[in-house]
Write a protein that holds these residues in place. Structure first.
Motif, mmCIF file in Angstrom:
data_model
loop_
_atom_site.group_PDB
_atom_site.id
_atom_site.type_symbol
_atom_site.label_atom_id
_atom_site.label_comp_id
_atom_site.label_asym_id
_atom_site.label_seq_id
_atom_site.Cartn_x
_atom_site.Cartn_y
_atom_site.Cartn_z
ATOM 1 N N PHE A 177 3.825 12.296 -22.365
ATOM 2 C CA PHE A 177 4.863 13.169 -21.814
ATOM 3 C C PHE A 177 4.716 14.583 -22.368
ATOM 4 C CE2 PHE A 177 6.626 8.913 -21.407
ATOM 5 C CZ PHE A 177 7.014 8.920 -20.073
ATOM 6 N N LYS A 178 4.488 15.490 -21.452
ATOM 7 C CA LYS A 178 4.350 16.922 -21.798
ATOM 8 C C LYS A 178 5.627 17.637 -21.378
ATOM 9 C CE LYS A 178 -0.064 16.068 -22.589
ATOM 10 N NZ LYS A 178 -0.545 15.964 -23.961
ATOM 11 N N ALA A 179 5.627 18.952 -21.518
ATOM 12 C CA ALA A 179 6.748 19.719 -20.972
ATOM 13 C C ALA A 179 6.855 19.371 -19.490
ATOM 14 C CB ALA A 179 6.494 21.208 -21.168
ATOM 15 N N PRO A 180 8.061 19.137 -18.983
ATOM 16 C CA PRO A 180 8.206 18.663 -17.604
ATOM 17 C C PRO A 180 7.555 19.591 -16.578
ATOM 18 C CG PRO A 180 10.316 18.613 -18.777
ATOM 19 C CD PRO A 180 9.336 19.295 -19.675
ATOM 20 N N ARG A 223 11.379 10.537 -15.087
ATOM 21 C CA ARG A 223 9.950 10.315 -15.341
ATOM 22 C C ARG A 223 9.739 9.164 -16.322
ATOM 23 N NH1 ARG A 223 7.569 15.246 -19.066
ATOM 24 N NH2 ARG A 223 9.023 15.096 -20.818
ATOM 25 N N ARG A 279 4.889 10.523 -26.928
ATOM 26 C CA ARG A 279 6.142 11.247 -26.716
ATOM 27 C C ARG A 279 6.946 10.488 -25.653
ATOM 28 N NH1 ARG A 279 5.737 16.270 -29.429
ATOM 29 N NH2 ARG A 279 3.607 16.992 -29.672
ATOM 30 N N ASP A 327 3.786 17.465 -34.581
ATOM 31 C CA ASP A 327 2.388 17.739 -34.265
ATOM 32 C C ASP A 327 1.532 17.334 -35.458
ATOM 33 O OD1 ASP A 327 2.806 19.080 -31.710
ATOM 34 O OD2 ASP A 327 3.738 20.659 -32.889
ATOM 35 N N LEU A 382 16.857 24.423 -25.034
ATOM 36 C CA LEU A 382 16.494 24.455 -23.613
ATOM 37 C C LEU A 382 17.657 24.054 -22.716
ATOM 38 C CD1 LEU A 382 12.875 22.931 -23.837
ATOM 39 C CD2 LEU A 382 13.580 25.338 -23.931
ATOM 40 N N VAL A 419 12.622 18.595 -28.988
ATOM 41 C CA VAL A 419 12.211 19.954 -28.639
ATOM 42 C C VAL A 419 13.298 20.645 -27.809
ATOM 43 C CG1 VAL A 419 10.888 19.239 -26.580
ATOM 44 C CG2 VAL A 419 10.314 21.365 -27.707
ATOM 45 N N VAL A 420 13.926 19.888 -26.934
ATOM 46 C CA VAL A 420 14.951 20.473 -26.061
ATOM 47 C C VAL A 420 16.143 20.981 -26.878
ATOM 48 C CG1 VAL A 420 16.660 19.861 -24.287
ATOM 49 C CG2 VAL A 420 14.258 19.184 -24.008
ATOM 50 N N GLU A 443 11.959 13.477 -26.629
ATOM 51 C CA GLU A 443 11.718 14.929 -26.577
ATOM 52 C C GLU A 443 12.943 15.658 -26.028
ATOM 53 O OE1 GLU A 443 9.151 16.737 -27.741
ATOM 54 O OE2 GLU A 443 8.229 14.894 -28.493
ATOM 55 N N ASP A 444 13.728 14.944 -25.231
ATOM 56 C CA ASP A 444 14.901 15.573 -24.616
ATOM 57 C C ASP A 444 16.084 15.714 -25.574
ATOM 58 O OD1 ASP A 444 14.158 16.089 -21.675
ATOM 59 O OD2 ASP A 444 13.338 14.113 -22.128
HETATM 60 P P1 AMP Z 1 1.000 17.437 -26.960
HETATM 61 O O1 AMP Z 1 1.669 16.118 -27.212
HETATM 62 O O2 AMP Z 1 0.405 18.044 -28.178
HETATM 63 O O3 AMP Z 1 0.056 17.373 -25.814
HETATM 64 O O4 AMP Z 1 2.135 18.458 -26.544
HETATM 65 C C1 AMP Z 1 3.047 18.187 -25.541
HETATM 66 C C2 AMP Z 1 4.119 19.228 -25.594
HETATM 67 O O5 AMP Z 1 5.062 18.932 -24.568
HETATM 68 C C3 AMP Z 1 4.866 19.259 -26.893
HETATM 69 O O6 AMP Z 1 4.991 20.576 -27.350
HETATM 70 C C4 AMP Z 1 6.234 18.720 -26.518
HETATM 71 O O7 AMP Z 1 7.270 19.202 -27.327
HETATM 72 C C5 AMP Z 1 6.350 19.142 -25.077
HETATM 73 N N1 AMP Z 1 7.327 18.321 -24.359
HETATM 74 C C6 AMP Z 1 7.308 16.998 -24.161
HETATM 75 N N2 AMP Z 1 8.405 16.592 -23.511
HETATM 76 C C7 AMP Z 1 9.161 17.696 -23.315
HETATM 77 C C8 AMP Z 1 10.418 17.918 -22.707
HETATM 78 N N3 AMP Z 1 11.144 16.929 -22.192
HETATM 79 N N4 AMP Z 1 10.876 19.181 -22.672
HETATM 80 C C9 AMP Z 1 10.153 20.187 -23.198
HETATM 81 N N5 AMP Z 1 8.956 20.041 -23.788
HETATM 82 C C10 AMP Z 1 8.470 18.804 -23.852
#
Ligand code: AMP
Ligand code: MG
Length: 296
Positions: A116-119, A131, A147, A91, A161, A155-156, A151-152
C-alpha cells in the motif's frame, strides 16, 4: 545498546514459550521507548551466525502447512481459512526483508501480496478501507500487507492529511473491520517491526553507501525521520487502540535483521499450526479411480 550477540542462557527461560506469546503486545498503555528493539525473544541460537540455518530449517514445515491451507482453499473454499500477515514499521524497519526472507519460504502460488502506497487518484475517490477490503486474502491463501489500513492513522495523522476528528474515529472502524474479517475466517498476524532511531540512521546511511542501494533510498524518508516522535506516538496509539483479542499486535524487535526474519517466520509457522489443518478428503471414490488409472 545491548550486547551484539545474545548468550544462550538468556533464551532458556523462554524456551517453553512460543514466539506468539513472547511477542504479543500486552493490553494496556503502550510506550514504545520501553520495548527493546534489539532483543531476541525466543531465539534458540547463539546469534547471527546461526540465523540462516535456523530460519531455513523452518522452511519445510511452513511449506507443508501452507500447502494444506492452499489445498483446503481449493477443495472447500466456503470453509477454508485464510491468513493475513500485516507488516507495519518505520522506513528501513525491514518490511521488504521480511517478505523476501520469511514469506519467501511460502509457495508463491499461495500468496497474495499487496503493497500500500500513497493512495492513487482512483483510491482517493473511495473510503480509505475500500482498497484494503479489495486486497483481503481469498480462501486458502496467505495475504501479505506491506503497509495497510494503519497508514490511515499513521502517516495521515502525522502529516495532517485529514482533520483529527476524521482519523480519530478510524481506530474503531479498523477494529470493526478486523472483527468482521476474523469472524469470517481470516487469522491476522499484525506485526510491528520495531526499529530504533539509531539503527534507522545506520540503514539510511548504508543505502547511500553504494550505487546498488540507491534505489532503496528515498529522500522523503529523512523528512519522516525528522518527525520520529510524532510517528512513534501515532504507532503507540494505533497499537494500543487496535490491540484486540481477535486481531492482536505482535511487536517484533527489528534492529537485528536476522532475528526479525526468523521471528516472523516463526509467527507464521505457529499460526499455521494453530489452524490445525488436515488434508482435504477426496471428493471421489479413491479405489474406483485407482482401478480406472490402472486400466487407462
Ligand atoms: P514504501 O513503502 O517505502 O514504498 O513507501 C510507501 C509510502 O506510501 C510511504 O511513505 C507511506 O507512508 C505512503 N502511504 C501508504 N499508505 C498511505 C496512505 N493511506 N496515505 C498516505 N500515504 C500513504
Ligand atoms: Mg520506503
Amino acid at each position: 545498546m545491548a550486547a551484539k550477540h545474545k548468550k544462550k542462557s538468556e533464551s532458556s527461560p523462554h524456551a517453553s514459550q512460543s514466539v506468539t506469546q513472547l511477542l504479543r503486545l500486552p493490553s494496556g498503555p503502550v510506550d514504545l521507548s520501553k520495548l527493546d528493539t534489539a532483543s531476541t525473544p525466543g531465539y534458540p541460537g547463539e546469534g547471527k551466525q546461526d540465523a540462516p540455518a535456523l530460519t531455513q530449517a523452518l522452511g519445510p514445515e511452513i511449506s507443508d502447512l501452507q500447502e494444506r491451507l492452499y489445498a483446503n482453499g481449493r477443495s472447500a473454499p466456503e470453509q477454508a481459512p485464510r491468513l493475513l500477515v500485516l507488516l507495519q514499521g518505520m522506513d528501513t524497519s525491514g518490511k521488504g526483508g521480511v517478505i523476501r526472507n520469511a514469506m519467501g519460504m511460502v509457495d508463491p502460488q499461495g500468496i497474495q501480496l499487496t503493497s500500500f502506497k500513497a493512495p492513487t487518484d482512483e483510491e482517493r475517490k473511495h473510503h480509505y478501507l475500500w482498497r484494503i477490503k479489495k486486497a483481503l486474502p481469498d480462501p486458502g491463501m496467505v495475504g501479505i500487507f506491506d503497509r495497510s489500513q494503519y497508514e490511515d492513522v499513521l502517516v495521515v495523522r502525522v502529516e495532517q492529511l485529514v482533520p483529527v476528528s476524521e482519523w480519530n474515529k478510524r481506530y474503531d472502524e479498523i477494529n470493526a473491520l478486523e472483527k468482521k474479517i476474523t469472524d469470517e475466517g481470516t487469522t491476522m498476524i499484525k506485526c510491528f517491526l520495531h526499529v530504533s532511531f539509531e539503527e534507522q540512521k545506520a540503514r539510511l546511511a548504508a543505502r547511500l553507501s553504494s550505487p546498488e542501494k540507491y534505489w532503496k533510498y528515498n529522500p522523503g524518508d529523512v523528512d519522516a525521520r525528522a518527525k520520529w516522535p510524532a510517528y512513534q506516538q501515532a504507532y503507540a496509539d494505533a497499537l494500543e487502540r487496535c490491540n484486540t483479542d481477535h486481531a492482536p499486535w505482535f511487536v517484533v524487535p527489528a534492529d537485528r535483521k536476522w532475528y526479525r526474519n526468523w521471528a516472523v517466520a516463526q509467527l507464521l509457522r505457529e499460526h499455521l499450526i494453530g489452524l490445525d489443518l488436515s488434508w482435504p478428503e477426496a471428493t471421489f471414490d479413491v479405489a474406483a479411480e485407482k482401478a480406472r488409472v490402472a486400466k487407462a
